[in-house]
Design a protein around this motif. Structure first.
Motif, PDB file in Angstrom:
ATOM      1  N   VAL A 147      -1.917  11.790   2.092  1.00  0.00           N
ATOM      2  CA  VAL A 147      -1.011  11.557   0.965  1.00  0.00           C
ATOM      3  C   VAL A 147      -1.525  10.337   0.214  1.00  0.00           C
ATOM      4  O   VAL A 147      -1.793   9.295   0.811  1.00  0.00           O
ATOM      5  CB  VAL A 147       0.430  11.303   1.467  1.00  0.00           C
ATOM      6  N   GLU A 148      -1.691  10.468  -1.085  1.00  0.00           N
ATOM      7  CA  GLU A 148      -2.095   9.352  -1.948  1.00  0.00           C
ATOM      8  C   GLU A 148      -0.835   8.768  -2.567  1.00  0.00           C
ATOM      9  O   GLU A 148      -0.002   9.506  -3.096  1.00  0.00           O
ATOM     10  CB  GLU A 148      -3.037   9.838  -3.052  1.00  0.00           C
ATOM     11  N   MET A 149      -0.685   7.447  -2.468  1.00  0.00           N
ATOM     12  CA  MET A 149       0.492   6.807  -3.047  1.00  0.00           C
ATOM     13  C   MET A 149       0.143   5.409  -3.532  1.00  0.00           C
ATOM     14  O   MET A 149      -0.882   4.855  -3.140  1.00  0.00           O
ATOM     15  CB  MET A 149       1.646   6.783  -2.049  1.00  0.00           C
ATOM     16  N   THR A 150       0.985   4.860  -4.383  1.00  0.00           N
ATOM     17  CA  THR A 150       0.789   3.517  -4.914  1.00  0.00           C
ATOM     18  C   THR A 150       2.032   2.689  -4.607  1.00  0.00           C
ATOM     19  O   THR A 150       3.153   3.156  -4.790  1.00  0.00           O
ATOM     20  CB  THR A 150       0.557   3.557  -6.437  1.00  0.00           C
ATOM     21  N   ALA A 151       1.793   1.468  -4.129  1.00  0.00           N
ATOM     22  CA  ALA A 151       2.886   0.557  -3.796  1.00  0.00           C
ATOM     23  C   ALA A 151       2.746  -0.705  -4.642  1.00  0.00           C
ATOM     24  O   ALA A 151       1.633  -1.172  -4.895  1.00  0.00           O
ATOM     25  CB  ALA A 151       2.850   0.200  -2.320  1.00  0.00           C
ATOM     26  N   ALA A 152       3.867  -1.250  -5.072  1.00  0.00           N
ATOM     27  CA  ALA A 152       3.870  -2.473  -5.876  1.00  0.00           C
ATOM     28  C   ALA A 152       4.560  -3.602  -5.122  1.00  0.00           C
ATOM     29  O   ALA A 152       5.482  -3.371  -4.336  1.00  0.00           O
ATOM     30  CB  ALA A 152       4.584  -2.228  -7.206  1.00  0.00           C
ATOM     31  N   ARG A 153       4.096  -4.804  -5.356  1.00  0.00           N
ATOM     32  CA  ARG A 153       4.737  -6.021  -4.856  1.00  0.00           C
ATOM     33  C   ARG A 153       4.968  -6.017  -3.344  1.00  0.00           C
ATOM     34  O   ARG A 153       6.028  -6.394  -2.866  1.00  0.00           O
ATOM     35  CB  ARG A 153       6.045  -6.270  -5.608  1.00  0.00           C
ATOM     36  N   LEU A 154       3.959  -5.618  -2.590  1.00  0.00           N
ATOM     37  CA  LEU A 154       4.066  -5.634  -1.131  1.00  0.00           C
ATOM     38  C   LEU A 154       3.813  -7.011  -0.542  1.00  0.00           C
ATOM     39  O   LEU A 154       4.225  -7.300   0.569  1.00  0.00           O
ATOM     40  CB  LEU A 154       3.057  -4.668  -0.506  1.00  0.00           C
ATOM     41  N   GLY A 155       3.086  -7.838  -1.263  1.00  0.00           N
ATOM     42  CA  GLY A 155       2.735  -9.149  -0.734  1.00  0.00           C
ATOM     43  C   GLY A 155       1.666  -9.072   0.336  1.00  0.00           C
ATOM     44  O   GLY A 155       1.544  -9.970   1.159  1.00  0.00           O
ATOM     45  N   ARG A 156       0.914  -7.992   0.354  1.00  0.00           N
ATOM     46  CA  ARG A 156      -0.180  -7.796   1.308  1.00  0.00           C
ATOM     47  C   ARG A 156      -1.423  -7.348   0.560  1.00  0.00           C
ATOM     48  O   ARG A 156      -1.330  -6.743  -0.498  1.00  0.00           O
ATOM     49  CB  ARG A 156       0.181  -6.728   2.340  1.00  0.00           C
ATOM     50  N   THR A 157      -2.568  -7.626   1.140  1.00  0.00           N
ATOM     51  CA  THR A 157      -3.826  -7.192   0.549  1.00  0.00           C
ATOM     52  C   THR A 157      -4.254  -5.864   1.167  1.00  0.00           C
ATOM     53  O   THR A 157      -3.681  -5.418   2.170  1.00  0.00           O
ATOM     54  CB  THR A 157      -4.948  -8.227   0.792  1.00  0.00           C
ATOM     55  N   SER A 158      -5.285  -5.271   0.596  1.00  0.00           N
ATOM     56  CA  SER A 158      -5.802  -4.021   1.144  1.00  0.00           C
ATOM     57  C   SER A 158      -6.301  -4.217   2.577  1.00  0.00           C
ATOM     58  O   SER A 158      -6.104  -3.352   3.434  1.00  0.00           O
ATOM     59  CB  SER A 158      -6.910  -3.467   0.254  1.00  0.00           C
ATOM     60  N   ILE A 159      -6.891  -5.369   2.855  1.00  0.00           N
ATOM     61  CA  ILE A 159      -7.370  -5.662   4.206  1.00  0.00           C
ATOM     62  C   ILE A 159      -6.191  -5.771   5.181  1.00  0.00           C
ATOM     63  O   ILE A 159      -6.278  -5.339   6.333  1.00  0.00           O
ATOM     64  CB  ILE A 159      -8.213  -6.959   4.226  1.00  0.00           C
ATOM     65  N   ASP A 160      -5.075  -6.330   4.722  1.00  0.00           N
ATOM     66  CA  ASP A 160      -3.887  -6.477   5.571  1.00  0.00           C
ATOM     67  C   ASP A 160      -3.358  -5.128   6.062  1.00  0.00           C
ATOM     68  O   ASP A 160      -2.871  -5.025   7.181  1.00  0.00           O
ATOM     69  CB  ASP A 160      -2.745  -7.176   4.819  1.00  0.00           C
ATOM     70  N   VAL A 161      -3.403  -4.104   5.201  1.00  0.00           N
ATOM     71  CA  VAL A 161      -2.755  -2.833   5.539  1.00  0.00           C
ATOM     72  C   VAL A 161      -3.711  -1.772   6.077  1.00  0.00           C
ATOM     73  O   VAL A 161      -3.267  -0.797   6.680  1.00  0.00           O
ATOM     74  CB  VAL A 161      -1.966  -2.264   4.337  1.00  0.00           C
ATOM     75  N   MET A 162      -5.011  -1.957   5.885  1.00  0.00           N
ATOM     76  CA  MET A 162      -5.980  -0.962   6.340  1.00  0.00           C
ATOM     77  C   MET A 162      -5.862  -0.749   7.847  1.00  0.00           C
ATOM     78  O   MET A 162      -5.866  -1.698   8.618  1.00  0.00           O
ATOM     79  CB  MET A 162      -7.393  -1.419   6.004  1.00  0.00           C
TER      80      MET A 162
END
Length: 76
Positions: free
Chosen positions: A42-57
């Protein structure tokens, strides 16, 4: 389209971006780990998470689809 329901998920890719208003975005690719959609991405976009791509990978999460709209809660 993913059926409404709750799915175990795993973030396989994340890319940072910015929307027209200057808000930070994360473009996420999330794979489903259970149910009839197991293995689908599933492709999705999140705003204002306060995390970087490295944080969530590589983070696990719960994907809840309601009325065809996905919402991801990241575990951890």
């Amino acid at each position: 389209m993913i059926d409404d329901g709750e799915y175990q998920a795993f973030i396989v890719d994340a890319e940072e971006g910015v929307d027209d208003g200057g808000d930070e975005l994360l473009h996420l690719s999330v794979t489903i780990l259970n149910g009839v959609h197991k293995g689908e991405v599933v492709e999705m976009t999140a705003a204002r998470l306060g995390r970087t791509s490295i944080d969530v990978m590589g983070m696990p999460g719960t994907l809840v689809v309601t009325d065809g709209r996905p919402r991801l809660t990241i575990d951890g």
